[in-house]
Design a protein around this motif. Structure first.
Motif, PDB file in Angstrom:
ATOM      1  N   ASN A 280      -3.665   5.415  -2.757  1.00  0.00           N
ATOM      2  CA  ASN A 280      -5.181   4.613  -2.184  1.00  0.00           C
ATOM      3  C   ASN A 280      -6.548   4.328  -3.616  1.00  0.00           C
ATOM      4  O   ASN A 280      -6.570   2.996  -3.069  1.00  0.00           O
ATOM      5  N   VAL A 281      -5.259   4.138  -4.868  1.00  0.00           N
ATOM      6  CA  VAL A 281      -5.933   3.066  -6.408  1.00  0.00           C
ATOM      7  C   VAL A 281      -5.291   2.006  -6.186  1.00  0.00           C
ATOM      8  O   VAL A 281      -5.810   1.134  -7.118  1.00  0.00           O
ATOM      9  N   VAL A 282      -4.473   1.645  -5.375  1.00  0.00           N
ATOM     10  CA  VAL A 282      -3.072   0.452  -4.809  1.00  0.00           C
ATOM     11  C   VAL A 282      -3.621  -0.603  -4.502  1.00  0.00           C
ATOM     12  O   VAL A 282      -4.247   0.161  -3.569  1.00  0.00           O
ATOM     13  N   GLU A 283      -4.476  -1.449  -5.105  1.00  0.00           N
ATOM     14  CA  GLU A 283      -5.662  -2.628  -4.179  1.00  0.00           C
ATOM     15  C   GLU A 283      -4.533  -3.781  -3.875  1.00  0.00           C
ATOM     16  O   GLU A 283      -4.866  -4.275  -2.447  1.00  0.00           O
ATOM     17  N   TRP A 284      -3.304  -3.704  -4.488  1.00  0.00           N
ATOM     18  CA  TRP A 284      -2.475  -4.887  -4.244  1.00  0.00           C
ATOM     19  C   TRP A 284      -2.612  -5.898  -4.037  1.00  0.00           C
ATOM     20  O   TRP A 284      -2.005  -6.973  -3.086  1.00  0.00           O
TER      21      TRP A 284
ATOM     22  N   SER B 103      -2.459  -4.037  -8.439  1.00  0.00           N
ATOM     23  CA  SER B 103      -3.304  -4.228  -9.176  1.00  0.00           C
ATOM     24  C   SER B 103      -3.555  -2.546  -8.790  1.00  0.00           C
ATOM     25  O   SER B 103      -3.679  -2.149  -7.564  1.00  0.00           O
ATOM     26  N   ALA B 104      -4.699  -1.863  -9.348  1.00  0.00           N
ATOM     27  CA  ALA B 104      -5.283  -0.450  -8.951  1.00  0.00           C
ATOM     28  C   ALA B 104      -6.778  -0.533 -10.048  1.00  0.00           C
ATOM     29  O   ALA B 104      -6.543  -0.578 -10.865  1.00  0.00           O
ATOM     30  N   SER B 105      -7.155   0.174  -8.917  1.00  0.00           N
ATOM     31  CA  SER B 105      -8.796   1.424  -9.717  1.00  0.00           C
ATOM     32  C   SER B 105      -8.609   1.897 -10.670  1.00  0.00           C
ATOM     33  O   SER B 105      -7.187   2.585 -10.315  1.00  0.00           O
TER      34      SER B 105
END
Length: 185
Positions: A92-96, A73-75
């Motif tokens: 930082n954009v990767v929520e994983w 998942s990535a914002s």
């Protein structure tokens, strides 16, 4: 001898969530891999890690380099966007954290790191369309339309790790592989 692992992660019963396993199987069937001359004692293995998470710790410990294939998942990310990063530098954009298995895999790698025996880990992840609760082997059109980007990135990472590849099954279709992933390869 240097041991390299391609670790496919995901639940193959839930469509796009199984992409890590499907891509690992796809690469193993489509290509032949061999070490470059400078890396002639390197060994490459492909493993379906499914949703085993913490149970993978003993396996991961056996390798010098691990290439994890998964969905992320990535914002701000769109379906099919591919992210490639070293575990020590998660963007930082990767929520994983789009599904239970991803949280467990992230925790597994962090636990491994805390134990001090984490090998070099690189992740190649793709943003899925939907991670659902209905059983489906079908991959979304959005993911399939950009899967070549993930394939090229994985091949690039394997080259960086010391391996050449040659196509042995040019007409292989990822969806066909996904339909049969439950059989193992």
């Amino acid at each position: 001898m240097r041991k390299v692992l391609v670790l496919g992660i995901g639940n193959i019963l839930f469509g796009d969530e199984g992409i890590g396993v499907h891509m690992s199987n796809f690469l193993k069937l489509k290509y032949g891999f061999s070490p470059k001359e400078a890396a002639k004692d390197y060994v490459l293995e492909f493993v379906d890690g499914g949703t085993l998470a913490n149970a993978l710790i003993p396996l991961i410990s056996e390798y010098d380099d691990v290439l994890v294939l998964d969905c992320v998942s990535a914002s701000g990310g769109a379906v099919g966007d591919v992210y490639s990063f070293n575990f020590s530098k998660i963007p930082n954009v990767v929520e994983w954290a789009g599904s239970a298995h991803e949280v467990e895999m992230l925790q597994t790698l962090r636990l491994h790191e805390m134990m001090g025996d984490l090998p070099n880990v690189h992740i190649v992840g793709i943003v899925p369309y939907v991670i659902g609760h209905d059983t489906a082997f079908t991959l979304s059109e959005g993911l399939l339309s950009k899967i070549d980007v993930m394939e090229k990135e994985v091949l690039s990472q394997l080259e960086r790790l010391g391996f050449e590849h040659e196509i042995k099954n040019a007409n292989l279709d990822l969806q066909e592989v996904a339909n049969l992933s439950y059989k193992g390869f």
